[in-house]
Motif scaffolding. Structure first.
Motif, PDB file in Angstrom:
ATOM      1  N   GLN A 108      10.680  10.605   0.192  1.00 15.90           N
ATOM      2  CA  GLN A 108       9.660   9.673  -0.269  1.00 15.90           C
ATOM      3  C   GLN A 108       9.877   8.285   0.327  1.00 15.90           C
ATOM      4  O   GLN A 108       8.919   7.600   0.710  1.00 15.90           O
ATOM      5  N   GLU A 109      11.135   7.882   0.455  1.00 15.51           N
ATOM      6  CA  GLU A 109      11.443   6.591   1.072  1.00 15.51           C
ATOM      7  C   GLU A 109      11.021   6.588   2.539  1.00 15.51           C
ATOM      8  O   GLU A 109      10.493   5.591   3.042  1.00 15.51           O
ATOM      9  N   ARG A 146      -0.076   1.549   0.575  1.00 17.32           N
ATOM     10  CA  ARG A 146       0.465   0.571  -0.371  1.00 17.32           C
ATOM     11  C   ARG A 146      -0.403   0.615  -1.622  1.00 17.32           C
ATOM     12  O   ARG A 146      -1.552   1.088  -1.583  1.00 17.32           O
ATOM     13  N   GLN A 162       0.892   5.399   6.226  1.00 23.66           N
ATOM     14  CA  GLN A 162       1.676   4.520   5.359  1.00 23.66           C
ATOM     15  C   GLN A 162       0.715   3.778   4.446  1.00 23.66           C
ATOM     16  O   GLN A 162      -0.192   3.085   4.911  1.00 23.66           O
ATOM     17  N   ASP A 175       7.241   6.203   2.674  1.00 20.01           N
ATOM     18  CA  ASP A 175       6.824   4.839   2.337  1.00 20.01           C
ATOM     19  C   ASP A 175       7.131   3.855   3.463  1.00 20.01           C
ATOM     20  O   ASP A 175       6.548   2.763   3.510  1.00 20.01           O
TER      21      ASP A 175
END
Length: 289
Positions: A116-117, A72, A70, A120
């Motif tokens: 994609q969600e 960012r 994960q 993420d």
């Protein structure tokens, strides 16, 4: 295809390439029986402990190594999410060549958006983290062994992860009225290949840690083909018009565990996730004074 770094040639790489040559060879219907494969009632005897050796559980498509599952936004490139930063190298992702035929997943536009969600929000969404049943086909290429128990009639699969299991009905095909994590399996033999038709999946399991997923309308067809007494070719066709625009396939080798004392041990991970799932219900949370 996404770029995958070239690695130094080793004995392991040569052995893997040899196995891949066997696995990727075209399948011929009605092919001659493999002489070295043990038999049970005239059919290949698949009894034993098996395991996949790849990085498909990280991502079934080809992928390069990255710092975390994960990420960012960072000042220049993405950086690990703060929730997984402390894991360091243990939380990183190794490179992999993928197991998807053609390395393309034919998602619908909406399906790709959800994938994609999922990626993420891996830490909150991946069912593996919560020790939910892995579903099919993910149970096969998790980094845990599984055992095939082949009887005079039906065939049973027992998986180390979460102590999951399933029965493959080898008689008249039947249907299960409810969706479950491991689905409903009907099997048959096509020559030396065990073909397992899986329906009745609940659509809650993922295909890997990269967020790839299917729905409750998934139809999975597995094919277990002996290459010799210690190797199987595992081919999977996945059809799900809710998420994908066409059927697609996975192919990978399975290896018999022949190490001394090899056995299927318990990994009852449910108890390891109780605080994660239900900690907020504690009257006195852990660490509180």
């Amino acid at each position: 295809m996404r770029w995958v770094p070239v690695m130094k040639i080793s004995v392991v790489a040569v052995a893997a390439a040899a196995t891949f040559a066997l696995v990727s060879s075209p399948r011929v219907e009605g092919q001659a029986r493999v002489a070295s494969v043990p038999r049970l009632n005239g059919k290949p005897d698949l009894n034993g402990l098996w395991q996949a050796v790849n990085s498909a559980n990280y991502d079934i498509q080809a992928h390069t190594a990255k710092a975390a599952l994960q990420m960012r936004p960072g000042p220049i490139v993405p950086i690990p999410a703060k929730e997984v930063l402390a894991l360091g190298a243990v939380g990183s992702v190794p490179s992999g060549t993928g197991v998807v035929d053609g390395d393309e997943l034919p998602y619908t536009a909406e399906g790709l958006k959800k994938k994609q969600e999922n990626q993420d929000n891996w830490l909150a969404r991946d069912p593996e983290i919560k020790c939910y049943m892995p579903g099919i086909p993910r149970a096969t290429y998790l980094p845990f062994p599984f055992q095939i128990v082949q009887t005079q009639r039906d065939i049973f699969f027992a998986y180390e992860f979460a102590n999951a299991d399933r029965k493959v009905n080898m008689g008249e095909p039947t249907e299960y009225p409810y969706g479950t994590w491991m689905g409903w399996s009907n099997g048959r033999w096509e020559g030396d290949t065990l073909v397992v038709d899986v329906t009745g999946l609940n659509g809650m399991s993922w295909l890997d840690r990269a967020g790839n997923f299917t729905s409750e309308n998934t139809h999975v067809v597995e094919r277990y083909t002996p290459l010799d007494k210690d190797h199987l070719r595992y081919d999977v066709t996945i059809e799900d018009s809710t998420v994908f625009t066409r059927p697609w396939k996975i192919s990978l080798p399975l290896y018999r565990r022949i190490d001394a004392g090899a056995e299927l041990v318990e990994f009852r991970c449910v108890e390891f996730t109780e605080r994660l799932l239900y900690g907020e219900l504690e009257k006195k949370p852990a660490g509180a004074k």
